[in-house]
Write a protein that holds these residues in place. Structure first.
Motif, short mmCIF file in Angstrom:
data_model
loop_
_atom_site.label_atom_id
_atom_site.label_comp_id
_atom_site.label_asym_id
_atom_site.label_seq_id
_atom_site.Cartn_x
_atom_site.Cartn_y
_atom_site.Cartn_z
N ALA A 1 0.82 -1.21 0.00
CA ALA A 1 0.00 0.00 0.00
C ALA A 1 0.86 1.26 0.00
CB ALA A 1 -0.93 -0.01 1.22
N ALA A 2 1.98 1.21 -0.72
CA ALA A 2 2.94 2.31 -0.64
C ALA A 2 2.84 3.31 -1.78
CB ALA A 2 4.37 1.75 -0.59
N GLY A 3 2.06 2.98 -2.81
CA GLY A 3 2.05 3.80 -4.02
C GLY A 3 1.59 5.23 -3.82
N GLY A 4 2.21 6.13 -4.59
CA GLY A 4 1.91 7.55 -4.47
C GLY A 4 0.80 8.04 -5.38
N GLY A 5 0.26 7.16 -6.23
CA GLY A 5 -0.83 7.58 -7.11
C GLY A 5 -0.42 8.66 -8.09
N ARG A 6 0.74 8.46 -8.72
CA ARG A 6 1.26 9.46 -9.65
C ARG A 6 0.25 9.79 -10.74
NH1 ARG A 6 3.74 8.24 -14.16
NH2 ARG A 6 4.13 6.12 -13.44
N ARG A 7 -0.42 8.76 -11.29
CA ARG A 7 -1.40 8.99 -12.36
C ARG A 7 -2.76 9.41 -11.81
NH1 ARG A 7 -1.25 3.84 -16.03
NH2 ARG A 7 -0.58 2.78 -14.12
N LEU A 8 -2.85 9.50 -10.49
CA LEU A 8 -4.06 10.00 -9.83
C LEU A 8 -3.85 11.43 -9.33
CD1 LEU A 8 -5.03 6.82 -7.78
CD2 LEU A 8 -6.40 7.87 -9.58
N GLY A 9 -2.85 12.08 -9.87
CA GLY A 9 -2.57 13.45 -9.43
C GLY A 9 -1.85 13.49 -8.09
N GLY A 10 -1.15 12.40 -7.74
CA GLY A 10 -0.41 12.38 -6.50
C GLY A 10 -1.25 12.07 -5.28
N ARG A 11 -2.39 11.44 -5.47
CA ARG A 11 -3.23 11.03 -4.34
C ARG A 11 -2.80 9.63 -3.92
NH1 ARG A 11 -9.23 11.76 -6.54
NH2 ARG A 11 -9.76 11.17 -4.41
N PRO A 12 -2.24 9.47 -2.72
CA PRO A 12 -1.81 8.15 -2.28
C PRO A 12 -2.97 7.15 -2.31
CG PRO A 12 -0.98 9.84 -0.80
CD PRO A 12 -1.97 10.51 -1.71
N LYS A 13 -2.73 6.01 -2.92
CA LYS A 13 -3.81 5.04 -3.09
C LYS A 13 -4.36 4.54 -1.76
CE LYS A 13 -2.28 3.49 -7.64
NZ LYS A 13 -1.94 2.32 -8.48
N ASP B 1 11.95 3.49 -0.03
CA ASP B 1 12.24 3.46 -1.46
C ASP B 1 10.99 3.21 -2.31
OD1 ASP B 1 15.04 3.72 -0.94
OD2 ASP B 1 15.10 1.59 -0.44
N TRP B 2 9.81 3.55 -1.77
CA TRP B 2 8.56 3.22 -2.45
C TRP B 2 8.48 3.78 -3.86
CZ3 TRP B 2 5.54 7.19 -4.18
CH2 TRP B 2 5.76 8.46 -3.62
N ALA B 3 9.12 4.92 -4.10
CA ALA B 3 9.04 5.54 -5.43
C ALA B 3 9.76 4.71 -6.49
CB ALA B 3 9.61 6.95 -5.38
N ASP B 4 10.58 3.75 -6.07
CA ASP B 4 11.30 2.90 -7.03
C ASP B 4 10.38 1.86 -7.67
OD1 ASP B 4 13.59 4.26 -6.43
OD2 ASP B 4 14.37 2.74 -5.05
N GLY B 5 9.19 1.68 -7.10
CA GLY B 5 8.24 0.73 -7.67
C GLY B 5 7.85 -0.37 -6.69
N MET B 6 6.91 -1.21 -7.15
CA MET B 6 6.34 -2.24 -6.29
C MET B 6 7.37 -3.24 -5.81
SD MET B 6 3.03 -4.66 -6.97
CE MET B 6 3.66 -5.23 -8.53
N GLY B 7 8.42 -3.47 -6.61
CA GLY B 7 9.43 -4.44 -6.20
C GLY B 7 10.04 -4.12 -4.86
N SER B 8 10.33 -2.83 -4.62
CA SER B 8 10.94 -2.46 -3.34
C SER B 8 9.97 -2.69 -2.18
CB SER B 8 11.40 -0.99 -3.37
OG SER B 8 10.29 -0.11 -3.48
N SER B 9 8.68 -2.49 -2.43
CA SER B 9 7.69 -2.72 -1.38
C SER B 9 7.54 -4.21 -1.08
CB SER B 9 6.34 -2.13 -1.78
OG SER B 9 6.38 -0.72 -1.76
N THR C 1 12.35 -6.04 -8.64
CA THR C 1 12.93 -4.73 -8.93
C THR C 1 11.93 -3.90 -9.72
OG1 THR C 1 13.92 -5.57 -10.96
CG2 THR C 1 15.30 -5.61 -8.99
N GLY C 2 12.04 -2.59 -9.59
CA GLY C 2 11.13 -1.71 -10.32
C GLY C 2 9.69 -2.05 -10.01
N ASP C 3 8.86 -2.11 -11.04
CA ASP C 3 7.45 -2.46 -10.85
C ASP C 3 7.20 -3.94 -11.08
OD1 ASP C 3 6.11 -0.13 -9.98
OD2 ASP C 3 6.33 0.74 -11.97
N GLN C 4 8.25 -4.74 -11.11
CA GLN C 4 8.09 -6.16 -11.42
C GLN C 4 7.47 -6.97 -10.30
OE1 GLN C 4 8.73 -8.05 -14.38
NE2 GLN C 4 8.43 -5.94 -15.02
N GLY C 5 7.76 -6.63 -9.05
CA GLY C 5 7.25 -7.45 -7.97
C GLY C 5 7.73 -8.88 -8.13
#
Length: 199
Positions: A14-26, A79-87, A159-163
């Motif tokens: 649940a770490a995503g920043g919602g970049r495509r949602l205008g920066g609203r954390p999901k 490191d949440w901004a690096d993508g889902m892999g880091s989470s 890594t990245g958004d790979q999870g």
């Protein structure tokens, strides 16, 4: 080791920043009168996860303040901004030494996947060697049950958004697919247009 320790742990990313949602954390998107992260934790518990680890990132302080997460273990991923892999790495890392034999990995931005689908995937697990995944019309999706024996391999490839995608692709023959299309809708909340799913 108690039965509770051996039961699969719910691992909610649940770490995503919602970049495509205008920066609203999901995690903080409103859903059924409460923050989305709180809703999904409730579904994990209803499915049978007596312990839940929640990986936070964007607006972690606000999530702690606004969401009622009870006795969940909250894991902050700097490191949440690096993508889902880091989470995923942070979440699985938080399970070290807990005695958990498996983790049911769920994503906060898929509220259409609830307790019924989660419980089906949990039921497909046997031990620490288990790999199981929800499927929708035969296509692998979430949630995914990762037995503890697989955690090191998953973490090394996340890594990245790979999870866990690369690891699961490499071990496809070992995955028990559990059809959940009749009880869940696997949409993602990624863009402003997707917010209609929360209404």
């Amino acid at each position: 080791m108690t039965e509770n320790e051996q039961r699969p742990v719910g691992l909610l990313l649940a770490a995503g920043g919602g970049r495509r949602l205008g920066g609203r954390p999901k995690a903080l998107l409103p859903y059924r009168g409460r923050p989305l992260v709180e809703y999904v934790v409730g579904e994990l518990r209803a499915a049978g996860c007596t312990r839940v680890h929640v990986v936070l990132g964007a607006a972690a302080t606000a999530v702690r303040e606004r969401a009622e997460l009870g006795d969940c273990l909250l894991v902050e991923n700097p490191d949440w901004a690096d993508g889902m892999g880091s989470s995923l790495r942070a979440g699985l890392g938080s399970l070290a030494g807990t005695g958990a034999r498996a983790a049911l990995v769920s994503l906060v931005d898929q509220p259409g996947i609830g307790a019924a689908a989660m419980a089906r995937v949990l039921a497909a697990g046997r031990d620490e060697t288990s790999l199981a995944s929800a499927a929708y019309e035969g296509a692998r999706g979430h949630p995914v049950l990762l037995g503890a024996a697989h955690w090191p391999g998953v973490m090394s490839g996340a890594t990245g958004d790979q999870g866990a995608r690369a690891y699961l692709k490499a071990h496809a023959e070992a995955i028990t697919l559990v059809e959940c299309g009749d009880v869940a809708r696997p949409f993602d909340i990624d863009t402003v247009a997707d917010l209609k799913h929360l209404e």
